[in-house]
Design a protein around this motif. Structure first.
Motif, short mmCIF file in Angstrom:
data_model
loop_
_atom_site.label_atom_id
_atom_site.label_comp_id
_atom_site.label_asym_id
_atom_site.label_seq_id
_atom_site.Cartn_x
_atom_site.Cartn_y
_atom_site.Cartn_z
N PHE A 65 0.84 -1.20 0.00
CA PHE A 65 0.00 0.00 0.00
C PHE A 65 0.88 1.25 0.00
O PHE A 65 0.63 2.20 -0.76
N LEU A 66 1.93 1.24 0.82
CA LEU A 66 2.85 2.38 0.86
C LEU A 66 3.56 2.56 -0.48
O LEU A 66 3.79 3.69 -0.92
N ARG A 67 3.90 1.45 -1.12
CA ARG A 67 4.56 1.53 -2.42
C ARG A 67 3.67 2.23 -3.45
O ARG A 67 4.14 3.03 -4.27
N GLU A 68 2.38 1.94 -3.42
CA GLU A 68 1.45 2.58 -4.34
C GLU A 68 1.31 4.07 -4.03
O GLU A 68 1.23 4.90 -4.95
N ILE A 69 1.30 4.40 -2.74
CA ILE A 69 1.22 5.81 -2.34
C ILE A 69 2.46 6.55 -2.83
O ILE A 69 2.37 7.64 -3.41
N PHE A 70 3.63 5.96 -2.59
CA PHE A 70 4.88 6.59 -3.01
C PHE A 70 4.96 6.68 -4.53
O PHE A 70 5.50 7.66 -5.07
N LEU A 71 4.44 5.68 -5.22
CA LEU A 71 4.43 5.72 -6.68
C LEU A 71 3.59 6.90 -7.17
O LEU A 71 3.98 7.60 -8.11
N CYS A 72 2.47 7.12 -6.54
CA CYS A 72 1.61 8.25 -6.88
C CYS A 72 2.36 9.57 -6.67
O CYS A 72 2.31 10.47 -7.51
N ILE A 73 3.06 9.68 -5.55
CA ILE A 73 3.86 10.88 -5.26
C ILE A 73 4.95 11.07 -6.30
O ILE A 73 5.18 12.18 -6.80
N ASP A 74 5.61 9.96 -6.66
CA ASP A 74 6.68 10.03 -7.67
C ASP A 74 6.14 10.50 -9.01
O ASP A 74 6.81 11.25 -9.74
N ILE A 75 4.95 10.06 -9.37
CA ILE A 75 4.34 10.48 -10.64
C ILE A 75 4.10 11.99 -10.64
O ILE A 75 4.38 12.68 -11.63
#
Length: 204
Positions: free
Chosen positions: A74-84
């Protein structure tokens, strides 16, 4: 500015071809910028900082994670969104400098495939999927797990790991409008195919 991404599993030849293209474009007088999704990842940077080692990122030398908890995913998806979101601003800033090509060694496509693998999912379905910006040209390096494991520097994760990721990528090729490059051939043959595709994109 044209965004060209190179995607595929470990050992498929992405970095070598990107280097060839970067040198070719720069020798032709073009302004080129380099991007690596793993190095850019805020989560990975924080992880390296906390471990107080591997602070300098070297492509291809990051150890792949094979398992992750639900909370970690879940954190990886959140961080991926931030990275985008960070990438969108980064791209705007580059465009102001007159950069003509942005070459990406791995892209957010690869990040999402990795998350899908860690989920043991059959596809790369995720709420983040439709947030990923599209590459102007997205290359996928199509090389079998057997061929990769036969190379001198075979990934330590093994063939099952490679084959699962290859399967996930192949399901998403049409969704991400990826150009599949047969990576079983010589470096020069592959590179000539890449140049043809880029030239064709300029005439369309």
């Amino acid at each position: 500015m044209q965004l060209i991404s190179f995607s595929g599993v470990d050992g498929s030849g992405k970095s070598s071809q990107l280097t060839l293209l970067k040198n070719h474009l720069e020798n032709s007088g073009a302004q080129v910028a380099y991007f690596h999704a793993v190095e850019f990842s805020l989560a990975n940077r924080l992880s390296r900082s906390l471990k107080r080692k591997n602070k300098s990122f070297v492509p291809g030398q990051e150890k792949a994670i094979m398992k992750a908890s639900r909370f970690s995913l879940f954190l990886r998806e959140i961080f991926l969104c931030i990275d985008i979101l960070r990438f969108k601003q980064y791209r705007k800033d580059l465009e102001k400098t007159g950069v003509e090509y942005l070459l990406s060694d791995r892209f957010f496509y690869d990040s999402l495939i990795n998350i899908a693998y860690l989920k043991n999912a059959k596809n790369a379905s995720s709420w983040v999927k439709n947030l990923i910006p599209r590459s102007d040209i997205a290359f996928y390096f199509n090389l079998s797990g057997e061929a990769i494991m036969g190379r001198e520097r075979a990934p330590e994760q093994g063939i099952e790991y490679l084959n699962q990721k290859i399967s996930l990528f192949q399901q998403e090729l049409s969704h991400w409008n990826m150009i599949s490059i047969d990576a079983h051939r010589s470096k020069e043959e592959i590179f000539q195919d890449i140049l043809k595709e880029i030239k064709a994109s300029h005439t369309n």
